[in-house]
Design an enzyme around this catalytic site. Structure first.
Site, PDB file in Angstrom:
ATOM      1  N   SER A 131       0.855  -1.179   0.000  1.00 19.79           N
ATOM      2  CA  SER A 131       0.000   0.000   0.000  1.00 19.79           C
ATOM      3  C   SER A 131       0.896   1.235   0.000  1.00 19.79           C
ATOM      4  O   SER A 131       1.650   1.452   0.939  1.00 19.79           O
ATOM      5  CB  SER A 131      -0.884  -0.040   1.259  1.00 19.79           C
ATOM      6  OG  SER A 131      -1.552   1.183   1.443  1.00 19.79           O
ATOM      7  N   LYS A 156      -1.089  -1.163  -4.502  1.00 22.34           N
ATOM      8  CA  LYS A 156      -2.247  -0.327  -4.181  1.00 22.34           C
ATOM      9  C   LYS A 156      -1.753   1.084  -3.936  1.00 22.34           C
ATOM     10  O   LYS A 156      -0.757   1.278  -3.242  1.00 22.34           O
ATOM     11  CB  LYS A 156      -2.932  -0.903  -2.946  1.00 22.34           C
ATOM     12  CG  LYS A 156      -3.796   0.049  -2.128  1.00 22.34           C
ATOM     13  CD  LYS A 156      -4.537  -0.721  -1.049  1.00 22.34           C
ATOM     14  CE  LYS A 156      -4.652   0.089   0.234  1.00 22.34           C
ATOM     15  NZ  LYS A 156      -5.278  -0.690   1.321  1.00 22.34           N
ATOM     16  N   LYS A 158      -2.789   5.022  -2.666  1.00 27.02           N
ATOM     17  CA  LYS A 158      -3.788   5.846  -2.004  1.00 27.02           C
ATOM     18  C   LYS A 158      -4.168   6.981  -2.942  1.00 27.02           C
ATOM     19  O   LYS A 158      -3.297   7.564  -3.610  1.00 27.02           O
ATOM     20  CB  LYS A 158      -3.189   6.427  -0.711  1.00 27.02           C
ATOM     21  CG  LYS A 158      -2.874   5.377   0.335  1.00 27.02           C
ATOM     22  CD  LYS A 158      -4.128   4.874   1.007  1.00 27.02           C
ATOM     23  CE  LYS A 158      -3.794   3.956   2.174  1.00 27.02           C
ATOM     24  NZ  LYS A 158      -5.015   3.439   2.803  1.00 27.02           N
ATOM     25  N   ASP A 183      -7.075   3.092  -3.085  1.00 30.13           N
ATOM     26  CA  ASP A 183      -7.769   3.195  -1.794  1.00 30.13           C
ATOM     27  C   ASP A 183      -8.004   4.669  -1.487  1.00 30.13           C
ATOM     28  O   ASP A 183      -7.058   5.442  -1.351  1.00 30.13           O
ATOM     29  CB  ASP A 183      -6.904   2.551  -0.703  1.00 30.13           C
ATOM     30  CG  ASP A 183      -7.601   2.501   0.659  1.00 30.13           C
ATOM     31  OD1 ASP A 183      -8.761   2.966   0.756  1.00 30.13           O
ATOM     32  OD2 ASP A 183      -6.982   2.000   1.622  1.00 30.13           O
ATOM     33  N   GLU A 208     -11.022   0.667  -3.397  1.00 31.28           N
ATOM     34  CA  GLU A 208     -11.241   0.427  -1.963  1.00 31.28           C
ATOM     35  C   GLU A 208     -11.833   1.670  -1.309  1.00 31.28           C
ATOM     36  O   GLU A 208     -11.311   2.775  -1.450  1.00 31.28           O
ATOM     37  CB  GLU A 208      -9.900   0.054  -1.314  1.00 31.28           C
ATOM     38  CG  GLU A 208      -9.992  -0.268   0.167  1.00 31.28           C
ATOM     39  CD  GLU A 208      -8.658  -0.773   0.733  1.00 31.28           C
ATOM     40  OE1 GLU A 208      -7.815  -1.247  -0.051  1.00 31.28           O
ATOM     41  OE2 GLU A 208      -8.460  -0.679   1.960  1.00 31.28           O
ATOM     42  N   ASP A 233     -13.423  -1.400   3.250  1.00 33.49           N
ATOM     43  CA  ASP A 233     -12.518  -1.470   4.402  1.00 33.49           C
ATOM     44  C   ASP A 233     -13.283  -0.883   5.590  1.00 33.49           C
ATOM     45  O   ASP A 233     -13.999  -1.615   6.311  1.00 33.49           O
ATOM     46  CB  ASP A 233     -11.233  -0.688   4.052  1.00 33.49           C
ATOM     47  CG  ASP A 233     -10.255  -0.523   5.204  1.00 33.49           C
ATOM     48  OD1 ASP A 233     -10.604  -0.803   6.355  1.00 33.49           O
ATOM     49  OD2 ASP A 233      -9.111  -0.082   4.958  1.00 33.49           O
ATOM     50  N   LYS A 257      -9.555  -6.264   8.543  1.00 36.44           N
ATOM     51  CA  LYS A 257      -8.577  -5.841   9.543  1.00 36.44           C
ATOM     52  C   LYS A 257      -9.122  -6.302  10.882  1.00 36.44           C
ATOM     53  O   LYS A 257     -10.203  -5.859  11.295  1.00 36.44           O
ATOM     54  CB  LYS A 257      -8.430  -4.316   9.545  1.00 36.44           C
ATOM     55  CG  LYS A 257      -7.773  -3.763   8.294  1.00 36.44           C
ATOM     56  CD  LYS A 257      -7.690  -2.264   8.339  1.00 36.44           C
ATOM     57  CE  LYS A 257      -7.049  -1.723   7.076  1.00 36.44           C
ATOM     58  NZ  LYS A 257      -7.209  -0.269   6.972  1.00 36.44           N
ATOM     59  N   GLY A 285      -3.784  -3.736   6.566  1.00 40.45           N
ATOM     60  CA  GLY A 285      -2.777  -3.381   7.556  1.00 40.45           C
ATOM     61  C   GLY A 285      -3.049  -2.002   8.112  1.00 40.45           C
ATOM     62  O   GLY A 285      -3.759  -1.201   7.496  1.00 40.45           O
TER      63      GLY A 285
HETATM   64  O1  OSB Z   1      -6.907   2.078   4.533  1.00 36.20           O
HETATM   65  O2  OSB Z   1      -5.753   0.310   4.570  1.00 36.20           O
HETATM   66  C1  OSB Z   1      -5.936   1.474   4.936  1.00 36.20           C
HETATM   67  C2  OSB Z   1      -2.907   2.590   6.990  1.00 36.20           C
HETATM   68  C3  OSB Z   1      -3.517   3.342   7.970  1.00 36.20           C
HETATM   69  C4  OSB Z   1      -4.881   3.521   7.930  1.00 36.20           C
HETATM   70  C5  OSB Z   1      -5.631   2.931   6.915  1.00 36.20           C
HETATM   71  C6  OSB Z   1      -5.026   2.150   5.949  1.00 36.20           C
HETATM   72  C7  OSB Z   1      -3.636   2.010   5.972  1.00 36.20           C
HETATM   73  C8  OSB Z   1      -2.894   1.261   4.961  1.00 36.20           C
HETATM   74  C9  OSB Z   1      -1.566   0.722   5.373  1.00 36.20           C
HETATM   75  O3  OSB Z   1      -3.256   1.143   3.815  1.00 36.20           O
HETATM   76  C10 OSB Z   1      -1.338  -0.657   4.946  1.00 36.20           C
HETATM   77  C11 OSB Z   1      -0.135  -1.248   5.649  1.00 36.20           C
HETATM   78  O4  OSB Z   1      -0.164  -1.484   6.873  1.00 36.20           O
HETATM   79  O5  OSB Z   1       0.845  -1.467   4.935  1.00 36.20           O
HETATM   80 MG    MG Z   2      -8.083   0.871   3.245  1.00 41.13          MG
END
Ligand code: OSB
Ligand code: MG
Length: 363
Positions: A131, A156, A158, A183, A208, A233, A257, A285
């Site tokens: 991510s 992925k 953001k 995402d 996402e 999510d 999660k 994560g």
């Molecule tokens: O939306 O998945 C998410 C990190 C903090 C808050 C939300 C998210 C995330 C990540 C990190 O995408 C993923 C990772 O731990 O590598």
């Molecule tokens: Mg997410």
């Protein structure tokens, strides 16, 4: 039984930026249960603010001290704890921190790895995706290239309003074939449906959480309008909501999660629901330390988790993680530890260095 915690602020290698904010430190609560010769660990995936979900470290600690800790005093099985905790609404991350402590404890008591303790079909490794936070698009292109070299099986990125189509077109110009997803962390509204629809041309594996964190209805409307599958999510906080979301067509993929859904028992149920409904799931994560990461990788090693997750080795985030053993990635896969339980423990020296608060909840 002794229940104690450390509040840690751990520097991250580089800031992680999402549509809701930037974090350059991991501000985290790590819990520890001592009983006889067993020491169990867990981590709350809350952090210093309620921008991802409604809880933060202070609400989590408050809920644990005021209501939840008492329910684990006799070290019940996780299912029994969940039954007791049902009367408390929400506060899933606080609940998960206690429930996962019990999972680690009981797996250790049986001398089993956490993966074995689940008693589900085991694939034996997690398929790793990455991510990538919000960044200058040229830096993101470099990071994608690097992640591909490292062997990640899914990329992925953001996105947020106004930082989306141009980025995606640049990525697809350079990497036409990679398995790519986005995402939005709930940044868009129903007024942005046309922008989201124009993402169809980038052939994403899924989008996402484009819309608001507690919305299912508009996600279902959006899903009818677009070709790209939706993954949820933030919106999926229980097995019941997972079933609702799939039934109403709000998503066909779920990012599990354990913290967000109240623990591992709910996580396993959601994976089962995905499988029984022709949907898919993967383990997300929250930039966890090696403690939370060990739980995630165990869960992601089950057969039912069929898509690559956001599961990286520890050194992607931290120069010095707080654990005695770290994960490594081979051909885009990460193996869980052999156990017992999560198979890692805190390294007292490193923990001491990053501790900003600590306490004994009961003894
Ligand atoms: O939306 O998945 C998410 C990190 C903090 C808050 C939300 C998210 C995330 C990540 C990190 O995408 C993923 C990772 O731990 O590598
Ligand atoms: Mg997410």
């Amino acid at each position: 039984m002794k229940l104690s915690y450390h509040h840690l602020i751990i520097p991250m290698k580089s800031p992680f930026i999402t549509s809701f904010g930037s974090s350059s430190n991991k501000d985290v609560l790590v819990f520890q249960a001592n009983e006889g010769n067993i020491t169990a660990f867990s981590e709350s995936v809350t952090n210093e603010n309620p921008f991802y979900g409604p809880e933060d470290n202070y609400t989590a600690l408050y809920m644990i001290k005021s209501y939840l800790a008492d329910k684990i005093r006799d070290l019940p099985l996780p299912e029994e704890f969940n039954e007791r905790a049902r009367q408390i609404k929400g506060n899933n991350m606080a609940k998960a921190a206690m429930e996962m402590l019990l999972y680690d404890f009981h797996a250790k008591k049986e001398g089993a790895s956490l993966v074995k303790y689940f008693k589900k079909e085991i694939r034996g490794y997690a398929n790793a995706g990455v991510s990538l936070g919000i960044d200058d698009p040229n830096i993101t292109l470099k990071k994608i290239d690097d992640a591909i070299q490292r062997g990640y099986k899914r990329l992925k990125v953001k996105i947020k309003k106004g930082y989306d189509l141009e980025l995606l077109s640049k990525i697809r110009d350079t990497f036409p074939e990679i398995p790519l997803s986005v995402d939005a962390n709930s940044d868009y509204t129903k007024n942005d449906f046309q922008t989201i629809k124009s993402m169809d041309r980038y052939e994403l594996e899924y989008i996402e959480q484009p819309l608001y964190h507690d919305d299912l209805y508009y996600h279902a409307q959006l899903a009818k309008l677009i070709e790209t599958p939706l993954c949820l999510d933030e919106s999926i906080t229980s097995p019941e909501l997972a079933q609702n979301a799939i039934d109403m067509g709000a998503c066909s993929i779920i990012n599990i999660k354990p913290g967000r859904v109240g623990g591992l028992d709910s996580s396993l149920k959601i994976a089962e629901i995905a499988r029984n409904n022709n949907a898919h799931c993967w383990v997300g994560g929250m930039l966890e330390t090696g403690i939370g990461r060990a739980f995630n990788i165990s869960l992601a090693s089950l057969n039912q988790v069929d898509f690559p997750g956001d599961t990286s080795p520890n050194d992607r985030y931290f120069e010095h993680d707080i654990v005695n053993k770290t994960f490594s990635m081979e051909n885009g896969t990460i193996k869980p530890m052999d156990g017992p339980g999560i198979g890692v423990k805190i390294d007292p020296g490193t923990v001491k260095k990053f501790t900003v608060g600590e306490g004994v909840i009961f003894e």
